[in-house]
Motif scaffolding. Structure first.
Motif, PDB file in Angstrom:
ATOM      1  N   CYS A  72       7.117 -70.451 -14.874  1.00 25.50           N
ATOM      2  CA  CYS A  72       7.477 -69.876 -16.183  1.00 25.50           C
ATOM      3  C   CYS A  72       8.803 -70.459 -16.677  1.00 25.50           C
ATOM      4  N   PRO A  73       8.827 -71.737 -17.058  1.00 22.11           N
ATOM      5  CA  PRO A  73      10.083 -72.350 -17.500  1.00 22.11           C
ATOM      6  C   PRO A  73      10.623 -71.776 -18.802  1.00 22.11           C
ATOM      7  N   ASP A  74       9.784 -71.077 -19.570  1.00 20.77           N
ATOM      8  CA  ASP A  74      10.233 -70.492 -20.836  1.00 20.77           C
ATOM      9  C   ASP A  74      10.728 -69.056 -20.667  1.00 20.77           C
ATOM     10  N   SER A  75      11.022 -68.667 -19.431  1.00 23.71           N
ATOM     11  CA  SER A  75      11.580 -67.346 -19.152  1.00 23.71           C
ATOM     12  C   SER A  75      12.683 -67.488 -18.110  1.00 23.71           C
ATOM     13  N   ASP A  76      13.786 -66.799 -18.318  1.00 25.20           N
ATOM     14  CA  ASP A  76      14.807 -66.715 -17.275  1.00 25.20           C
ATOM     15  C   ASP A  76      14.359 -65.701 -16.225  1.00 25.20           C
ATOM     16  N   ILE A  77      14.810 -65.902 -14.996  1.00 23.34           N
ATOM     17  CA  ILE A  77      14.390 -65.068 -13.875  1.00 23.34           C
ATOM     18  C   ILE A  77      15.570 -64.242 -13.375  1.00 23.34           C
ATOM     19  N   LEU A  78      15.327 -62.953 -13.182  1.00 25.79           N
ATOM     20  CA  LEU A  78      16.302 -62.052 -12.582  1.00 25.79           C
ATOM     21  C   LEU A  78      15.644 -61.388 -11.380  1.00 25.79           C
ATOM     22  N   LEU A  79      16.268 -61.534 -10.209  1.00 24.43           N
ATOM     23  CA  LEU A  79      15.750 -60.875  -9.001  1.00 24.43           C
ATOM     24  C   LEU A  79      16.419 -59.514  -8.867  1.00 24.43           C
ATOM     25  N   VAL A  80      15.603 -58.477  -8.909  1.00 24.86           N
ATOM     26  CA  VAL A  80      16.083 -57.097  -8.816  1.00 24.86           C
ATOM     27  C   VAL A  80      15.768 -56.612  -7.411  1.00 24.86           C
ATOM     28  N   TYR A  81      16.803 -56.346  -6.619  1.00 24.36           N
ATOM     29  CA  TYR A  81      16.587 -56.130  -5.196  1.00 24.36           C
ATOM     30  C   TYR A  81      16.766 -54.670  -4.801  1.00 24.36           C
ATOM     31  N   GLY A  82      15.751 -54.137  -4.123  1.00 24.27           N
ATOM     32  CA  GLY A  82      15.779 -52.763  -3.669  1.00 24.27           C
ATOM     33  C   GLY A  82      15.691 -52.636  -2.166  1.00 24.27           C
ATOM     34  N   GLY A  83      15.929 -53.732  -1.451  1.00 21.87           N
ATOM     35  CA  GLY A  83      15.895 -53.713   0.009  1.00 21.87           C
ATOM     36  C   GLY A  83      17.268 -53.474   0.602  1.00 21.87           C
ATOM     37  N   PRO A  84      17.464 -53.837   1.872  1.00 22.86           N
ATOM     38  CA  PRO A  84      18.748 -53.602   2.545  1.00 22.86           C
ATOM     39  C   PRO A  84      19.885 -54.423   1.929  1.00 22.86           C
ATOM     40  N   PRO A 137      22.455 -60.953 -25.883  1.00 24.21           N
ATOM     41  CA  PRO A 137      21.585 -60.608 -27.019  1.00 24.21           C
ATOM     42  C   PRO A 137      20.433 -61.577 -27.228  1.00 24.21           C
ATOM     43  N   GLN A 138      20.449 -62.714 -26.531  1.00 25.37           N
ATOM     44  CA  GLN A 138      19.362 -63.680 -26.723  1.00 25.37           C
ATOM     45  C   GLN A 138      18.025 -63.157 -26.195  1.00 25.37           C
ATOM     46  N   TYR A 139      18.074 -62.219 -25.243  1.00 26.66           N
ATOM     47  CA  TYR A 139      16.815 -61.729 -24.674  1.00 26.66           C
ATOM     48  C   TYR A 139      16.154 -60.738 -25.640  1.00 26.66           C
ATOM     49  N   GLN A 140      15.009 -61.135 -26.136  1.00 23.61           N
ATOM     50  CA  GLN A 140      14.242 -60.304 -27.057  1.00 23.61           C
ATOM     51  C   GLN A 140      13.060 -59.626 -26.372  1.00 23.61           C
ATOM     52  N   PHE A 141      12.653 -60.181 -25.213  1.00 23.79           N
ATOM     53  CA  PHE A 141      11.484 -59.674 -24.500  1.00 23.79           C
ATOM     54  C   PHE A 141      11.812 -59.549 -23.020  1.00 23.79           C
ATOM     55  N   ILE A 142      11.350 -58.452 -22.412  1.00 30.44           N
ATOM     56  CA  ILE A 142      11.557 -58.207 -20.988  1.00 30.44           C
ATOM     57  C   ILE A 142      10.198 -58.136 -20.304  1.00 30.44           C
ATOM     58  N   CYS A 196       3.386 -52.023 -11.856  1.00 29.81           N
ATOM     59  CA  CYS A 196       3.673 -53.330 -11.253  1.00 29.81           C
ATOM     60  C   CYS A 196       3.851 -54.455 -12.256  1.00 29.81           C
ATOM     61  N   ILE A 197       3.411 -54.276 -13.506  1.00 29.94           N
ATOM     62  CA  ILE A 197       3.629 -55.294 -14.521  1.00 29.94           C
ATOM     63  C   ILE A 197       3.648 -54.635 -15.884  1.00 29.94           C
ATOM     64  N   SER A 198       4.635 -55.013 -16.689  1.00 33.19           N
ATOM     65  CA  SER A 198       4.695 -54.561 -18.068  1.00 33.19           C
ATOM     66  C   SER A 198       5.513 -55.572 -18.865  1.00 33.19           C
ATOM     67  N   PHE A 199       5.282 -55.581 -20.158  1.00 29.18           N
ATOM     68  CA  PHE A 199       5.968 -56.536 -21.033  1.00 29.18           C
ATOM     69  C   PHE A 199       6.480 -55.776 -22.245  1.00 29.18           C
ATOM     70  N   TRP A 200       7.754 -55.984 -22.583  1.00 26.17           N
ATOM     71  CA  TRP A 200       8.458 -55.119 -23.518  1.00 26.17           C
ATOM     72  C   TRP A 200       9.208 -55.905 -24.584  1.00 26.17           C
ATOM     73  N   LYS A 201       9.253 -55.347 -25.798  1.00 23.75           N
ATOM     74  CA  LYS A 201      10.294 -55.727 -26.735  1.00 23.75           C
ATOM     75  C   LYS A 201      11.599 -55.119 -26.234  1.00 23.75           C
ATOM     76  N   ARG A 202      12.668 -55.833 -26.456  1.00 20.05           N
ATOM     77  CA  ARG A 202      13.973 -55.440 -25.898  1.00 20.05           C
ATOM     78  C   ARG A 202      14.371 -54.021 -26.305  1.00 20.05           C
ATOM     79  N   ASN A 203      14.200 -53.673 -27.553  1.00 23.84           N
ATOM     80  CA  ASN A 203      14.668 -52.357 -27.991  1.00 23.84           C
ATOM     81  C   ASN A 203      13.889 -51.226 -27.325  1.00 23.84           C
ATOM     82  N   ALA A 204      12.603 -51.431 -27.078  1.00 19.77           N
ATOM     83  CA  ALA A 204      11.804 -50.413 -26.406  1.00 19.77           C
ATOM     84  C   ALA A 204      12.237 -50.265 -24.950  1.00 19.77           C
TER      85      ALA A 204
END
Length: 211
Positions: free
Chosen positions: A28-40, A87-92, A168-176
């Motif tokens: 997915c080169p047209d999306s930035d990646i953020l790793l959200v970690y909930g482990g140790p 502010p550049q992120y319009q979609f999550i 496990c998967i959802s796609f959002w407009k930023r304001n929502a």
């Protein structure tokens, strides 16, 4: 500059989580990646992926997720806080470690789908469950605090609507996404029920990914 952020929730050991993040970035080169970690904490410290955020929320770390009402409110809040000055992120695009994209540039496809549906949120297995014998609805309908949460936040003419969708998967407009993430008292309720229900009652258009 990418307008999409793919946030991947993982609790796997650091090498596995790093490989997952790298695989998503390659796909997915047209999306930035953020790793959200909930482990140790020590495994979070060992992660080489950047950017990354640590979520230290006991409501995420449940065992019997439905009975203990596992919550992603802390996860959503952490993501929202991370992008507060971006502010550049319009979609999550939110996904979990065990989801595998079957097409390249999935977030780009989801953006097109969101726009064609005139939607604010896309989710899988979305259904209306109020007035049914759905176990999540029956469990929460017995708790007056859940009803109170909806009434406090609903902008709808029918405040009885309760929705369910996979977490496990959802796609959002930023304001929502930011609006749902900002509700502080949503964490006592099960994520697959409260996330789409809040989005709907806050006035956003939630639609199903049927395919």
């Amino acid at each position: 500059m990418n307008h999409r952020l793919t946030a991947i929730l993982s609790h796997l050991p650091a090498p596995d989580s790093d490989r997952i993040a790298a695989s998503w970035q390659a796909s997915c080169p047209d999306s930035d990646i953020l790793l959200v970690y909930g482990g140790p904490q020590d495994q979070f410290n060992a992660l080489k992926s950047s950017p990354k955020i640590f979520v230290n929320d006991p409501r995420l770390r449940t065992r019997d997720h439905q009975r203990e009402r596992q919550s992603y409110q802390g996860v959503f809040h952490a993501i929202s806080a991370f992008i507060a000055h971006s502010p550049q992120y319009q979609f999550i695009h939110f996904t979990e470690f065990d989801c595998v994209p079957l097409t390249d540039n999935l977030p780009l496809w989801l953006t097109s789908r969101l726009e064609s549906e005139n939607a604010d949120v896309l989710g899988c297995r979305l259904s209306r469950i109020d007035g049914t014998n759905h176990p999540h609805f029956l469990y929460h309908s017995a708790d007056p605090a859940f009803r109170s949460l909806i009434l406090r936040n609903s902008s709808r003419s029918d405040p009885s609507v309760v929705l369910s969708m996979l977490g496990c998967i959802s796609f959002w407009k930023r304001n929502a996404f930011d609006a749902v993430a900002s509700i502080p008292d949503a964490s006592p309720f099960y994520l697959e029920l409260v996330i789409p229900t809040l989005a709907h009652h806050l006035g956003f258009r939630v639609r199903n990914l049927t395919d």
